[in-house]
Design a protein around this motif. Structure first.
Motif, PDB file in Angstrom:
ATOM      1  N   GLY A 166      13.060  22.292  14.093  1.00 12.67           N
ATOM      2  CA  GLY A 166      12.187  22.723  13.017  1.00 12.67           C
ATOM      3  C   GLY A 166      10.945  21.870  12.873  1.00 12.67           C
ATOM      4  N   PRO A 167       9.964  22.371  12.118  1.00 10.07           N
ATOM      5  CA  PRO A 167       8.666  21.687  12.030  1.00 10.07           C
ATOM      6  C   PRO A 167       8.718  20.312  11.387  1.00 10.07           C
ATOM      7  CG  PRO A 167       8.759  23.594  10.541  1.00 10.07           C
ATOM      8  CD  PRO A 167       9.954  23.678  11.433  1.00 10.07           C
ATOM      9  N   ARG A 168       9.614  20.093  10.427  1.00 10.17           N
ATOM     10  CA  ARG A 168       9.650  18.768   9.802  1.00 10.17           C
ATOM     11  C   ARG A 168      10.153  17.715  10.778  1.00 10.17           C
ATOM     12  NH1 ARG A 168      12.125  20.320   3.927  1.00 10.17           N
ATOM     13  NH2 ARG A 168      13.451  21.595   5.263  1.00 10.17           N
ATOM     14  N   ASN A 169      11.204  18.045  11.525  1.00 10.84           N
ATOM     15  CA  ASN A 169      11.673  17.113  12.546  1.00 10.84           C
ATOM     16  C   ASN A 169      10.632  16.939  13.638  1.00 10.84           C
ATOM     17  OD1 ASN A 169      14.342  16.087  11.884  1.00 10.84           O
ATOM     18  ND2 ASN A 169      15.055  18.195  12.049  1.00 10.84           N
ATOM     19  N   GLY A 170       9.999  18.041  14.035  1.00  9.83           N
ATOM     20  CA  GLY A 170       8.949  17.943  15.041  1.00  9.83           C
ATOM     21  C   GLY A 170       7.840  17.005  14.609  1.00  9.83           C
ATOM     22  N   ALA A 171       7.470  17.066  13.336  1.00  8.88           N
ATOM     23  CA  ALA A 171       6.412  16.197  12.820  1.00  8.88           C
ATOM     24  C   ALA A 171       6.842  14.736  12.855  1.00  8.88           C
ATOM     25  CB  ALA A 171       6.044  16.608  11.400  1.00  8.88           C
ATOM     26  N   ARG A 172       8.108  14.454  12.558  1.00 12.74           N
ATOM     27  CA  ARG A 172       8.602  13.072  12.630  1.00 12.74           C
ATOM     28  C   ARG A 172       8.526  12.546  14.058  1.00 12.74           C
ATOM     29  NH1 ARG A 172      12.667  15.547   9.317  1.00 12.74           N
ATOM     30  NH2 ARG A 172      12.431  14.942   7.130  1.00 12.74           N
ATOM     31  N   VAL A 173       8.930  13.403  15.005  1.00 17.74           N
ATOM     32  CA  VAL A 173       8.909  12.994  16.409  1.00 17.74           C
ATOM     33  C   VAL A 173       7.482  12.794  16.884  1.00 17.74           C
ATOM     34  CG1 VAL A 173       9.473  13.731  18.756  1.00 17.74           C
ATOM     35  CG2 VAL A 173      11.132  14.076  16.911  1.00 17.74           C
ATOM     36  N   PRO A 185      20.571  17.726   9.360  1.00 15.50           N
ATOM     37  CA  PRO A 185      20.157  17.531  10.753  1.00 15.50           C
ATOM     38  C   PRO A 185      18.728  17.015  10.863  1.00 15.50           C
ATOM     39  CG  PRO A 185      20.065  19.849  10.195  1.00 15.50           C
ATOM     40  CD  PRO A 185      20.618  19.151   8.988  1.00 15.50           C
ATOM     41  N   VAL A 186      18.569  15.741  10.526  1.00 15.90           N
ATOM     42  CA  VAL A 186      17.243  15.126  10.436  1.00 15.90           C
ATOM     43  C   VAL A 186      17.131  14.003  11.460  1.00 15.90           C
ATOM     44  CG1 VAL A 186      15.694  13.791   8.963  1.00 15.90           C
ATOM     45  CG2 VAL A 186      16.977  15.719   8.007  1.00 15.90           C
ATOM     46  N   VAL A 187      16.081  14.053  12.267  1.00 12.44           N
ATOM     47  CA  VAL A 187      15.798  12.961  13.195  1.00 12.44           C
ATOM     48  C   VAL A 187      15.389  11.745  12.376  1.00 12.44           C
ATOM     49  CG1 VAL A 187      14.307  12.146  15.056  1.00 12.44           C
ATOM     50  CG2 VAL A 187      15.092  14.531  15.034  1.00 12.44           C
ATOM     51  N   GLY A 188      16.134  10.652  12.527  1.00 11.91           N
ATOM     52  CA  GLY A 188      15.867   9.453  11.741  1.00 11.91           C
ATOM     53  C   GLY A 188      15.905   8.218  12.618  1.00 11.91           C
ATOM     54  N   GLY A 189      15.676   7.081  12.018  1.00 12.52           N
ATOM     55  CA  GLY A 189      15.714   5.844  12.768  1.00 12.52           C
ATOM     56  C   GLY A 189      14.439   5.616  13.555  1.00 12.52           C
ATOM     57  N   GLU A 190      14.379   4.433  14.131  1.00 10.88           N
ATOM     58  CA  GLU A 190      13.213   4.026  14.891  1.00 10.88           C
ATOM     59  C   GLU A 190      13.480   4.154  16.383  1.00 10.88           C
ATOM     60  OE1 GLU A 190      10.292   3.187  13.537  1.00 10.88           O
ATOM     61  OE2 GLU A 190      11.208   3.688  11.604  1.00 10.88           O
ATOM     62  N   PRO A 191      12.440   4.404  17.172  1.00  8.55           N
ATOM     63  CA  PRO A 191      12.634   4.432  18.630  1.00  8.55           C
ATOM     64  C   PRO A 191      13.155   3.091  19.141  1.00  8.55           C
ATOM     65  CG  PRO A 191      10.488   5.346  18.018  1.00  8.55           C
ATOM     66  CD  PRO A 191      11.055   4.707  16.790  1.00  8.55           C
ATOM     67  N   VAL A 192      14.085   3.165  20.076  1.00  8.25           N
ATOM     68  CA  VAL A 192      14.661   1.974  20.707  1.00  8.25           C
ATOM     69  C   VAL A 192      14.230   1.959  22.168  1.00  8.25           C
ATOM     70  CG1 VAL A 192      16.806   0.814  21.353  1.00  8.25           C
ATOM     71  CG2 VAL A 192      16.653   2.032  19.154  1.00  8.25           C
ATOM     72  N   ILE A 233      14.813   1.311  25.796  1.00 10.44           N
ATOM     73  CA  ILE A 233      15.995   1.106  26.631  1.00 10.44           C
ATOM     74  C   ILE A 233      15.640   0.619  28.030  1.00 10.44           C
ATOM     75  CG2 ILE A 233      17.422   2.761  25.363  1.00 10.44           C
ATOM     76  CD1 ILE A 233      16.822   4.753  27.642  1.00 10.44           C
ATOM     77  N   ARG A 234      14.436   0.848  28.460  1.00 11.71           N
ATOM     78  CA  ARG A 234      13.851   0.319  29.687  1.00 11.71           C
ATOM     79  C   ARG A 234      12.354   0.204  29.435  1.00 11.71           C
ATOM     80  NH1 ARG A 234      18.171  -0.914  31.069  1.00 11.71           N
ATOM     81  NH2 ARG A 234      19.205  -0.756  33.113  1.00 11.71           N
ATOM     82  N   ASP A 235      11.660  -0.542  30.263  1.00  9.74           N
ATOM     83  CA  ASP A 235      10.233  -0.722  30.064  1.00  9.74           C
ATOM     84  C   ASP A 235       9.543   0.629  29.952  1.00  9.74           C
ATOM     85  OD1 ASP A 235       7.786  -2.018  29.841  1.00  9.74           O
ATOM     86  OD2 ASP A 235       7.455  -1.971  32.015  1.00  9.74           O
ATOM     87  N   GLY A 236       8.950   0.893  28.794  1.00 11.60           N
ATOM     88  CA  GLY A 236       8.221   2.130  28.566  1.00 11.60           C
ATOM     89  C   GLY A 236       9.064   3.332  28.229  1.00 11.60           C
ATOM     90  N   VAL A 237      10.371   3.200  28.224  1.00 13.23           N
ATOM     91  CA  VAL A 237      11.271   4.337  27.950  1.00 13.23           C
ATOM     92  C   VAL A 237      11.977   4.084  26.625  1.00 13.23           C
ATOM     93  CG1 VAL A 237      13.179   5.749  28.763  1.00 13.23           C
ATOM     94  CG2 VAL A 237      11.604   4.717  30.420  1.00 13.23           C
ATOM     95  N   HIS A 238      11.735   4.981  25.664  1.00 13.14           N
ATOM     96  CA  HIS A 238      12.274   4.830  24.316  1.00 13.14           C
ATOM     97  C   HIS A 238      13.142   6.029  23.964  1.00 13.14           C
ATOM     98  CE1 HIS A 238       8.413   2.724  24.613  1.00 13.14           C
ATOM     99  NE2 HIS A 238       8.870   1.859  23.735  1.00 13.14           N
ATOM    100  N   VAL A 239      14.117   5.785  23.107  1.00 13.80           N
ATOM    101  CA  VAL A 239      14.975   6.848  22.590  1.00 13.80           C
ATOM    102  C   VAL A 239      15.075   6.710  21.074  1.00 13.80           C
ATOM    103  CG1 VAL A 239      17.317   7.810  22.529  1.00 13.80           C
ATOM    104  CG2 VAL A 239      16.328   7.074  24.713  1.00 13.80           C
TER     105      VAL A 239
END
Length: 293
Positions: A51-58, A7-14, A16-22
């Protein structure tokens, strides 16, 4: 869970609207869609990951998008995959919860931490070292964050999926709804008596009706692909079906187990493209018990 991706947050922000990323969840279980909304003066992070590792990625992704702007963090609800990385943001961002979220975290956070650690070693690894942190700002009802040329409205709408769900509406066009709705996934109904029975199916349906009325242009679910308001209608129709069937079967004398089994059989066929059908029974039992009140 042993065969599932970690359960790892991965990938780059996309964007989806001006200034709004997912940062999309990639349909990985226990990974949320993470929002990063950037204005002229500040940026808002929506959900921290687990968890802290995912939080750090975000946090790293948010800092890259925000540049030198100040940061806010909020979470759609207190569940571990959405908010148990918040400790990394303490001191780096202003953390904002509604009062119910904070209180629910106090009541249930430690128990949910233990429960989630039991889901398997990969989940337990991400939860290693978790500290539950209080918000810097607590609000009641609704709070507008002026990010500079962009407004994010935080609104408490629970109890529904949890006792204290929150939506985030950006410039009246983009809606982050957490686990009030998920794309092609049966709604997660945390009905775990006696430990957690705060899910409120009737109010959940009412919340979805109100969100449909907002007519957002873009809808970001807690899990699954970014989409439009039709997703909210689909989830609303499913929950309304389960509510009606649970009440009908209970009135006919069926037990909770019989009701859950009957609804499960039909729902798997009617919503055959949806994942995680193990949640059907939880939803049926929640509505079955509510029908007695």
């Amino acid at each position: 869970m042993s065969d599932a991706p970690p359960p790892v947050v991965g990938g780059e922000p996309v964007q989806i609207r001006d200034g709004v990323h997912v940062i999309p969840d990639g349909r990985v279980e226990l990974v949320p869609n993470v929002g990063i909304v950037v204005g002229d003066d500040a940026a808002l992070v929506i959900d921290s990951g687990m968890g802290p590792r995912n939080g750090a990625r975000v946090l790293e992704a948010a800092r890259e998008l925000a540049g030198g702007r100040s940061l806010y963090l909020t979470v759609t609800h207190f569940h571990p995959e959405h908010g148990f990385g918040a400790q990394v943001f303490k001191g780096a961002a202003t953390i904002v919860y509604n009062r119910g979220q904070r209180d629910e975290l106090h009541r249930k956070g430690a128990a949910y931490l233990g429960m989630f650690k039991g889901l398997g070693p990969a989940v337990a690894a991400e939860l290693e070292g978790v500290e539950l942190v209080d918000p810097d700002i607590v609000y009641d009802g609704e709070l507008e964050l002026d990010l500079g040329g962009r407004t994010a409205t935080l609104r408490a709408v629970g109890p529904a999926h949890t006792g204290s769900d929150q939506i985030v509406v950006v410039d009246d066009r983009v809606l982050f709804g957490g686990d009030l709705f998920e794309t092609r996934i049966f709604p997660i109904t945390p009905y775990f008596p006696p430990h957690d029975v705060d899910v409120d199916g009737d109010r959940w349906i009412g919340v979805l009706d109100r969100l449909i009325g907002l007519a957002p242009e873009v809808v970001i679910p807690g899990h699954g692909e970014v989409t439009d308001v039709s997703l909210i209608q689909d989830v609303r129709d499913y929950l309304a079906y389960v509510r009606a069937e649970a009440a009908r079967l209970r009135a006919a004398g069926a037990s909770a187990d019989e009701t859950a089994s009957a609804i499960d059989r039909v729902a798997r066929v009617r919503w055959s493209t949806w994942e995680r059908p193990e949640w059907i029974g939880h939803t049926a039992r929640a509505f079955y018990e509510a029908a007695a009140r």
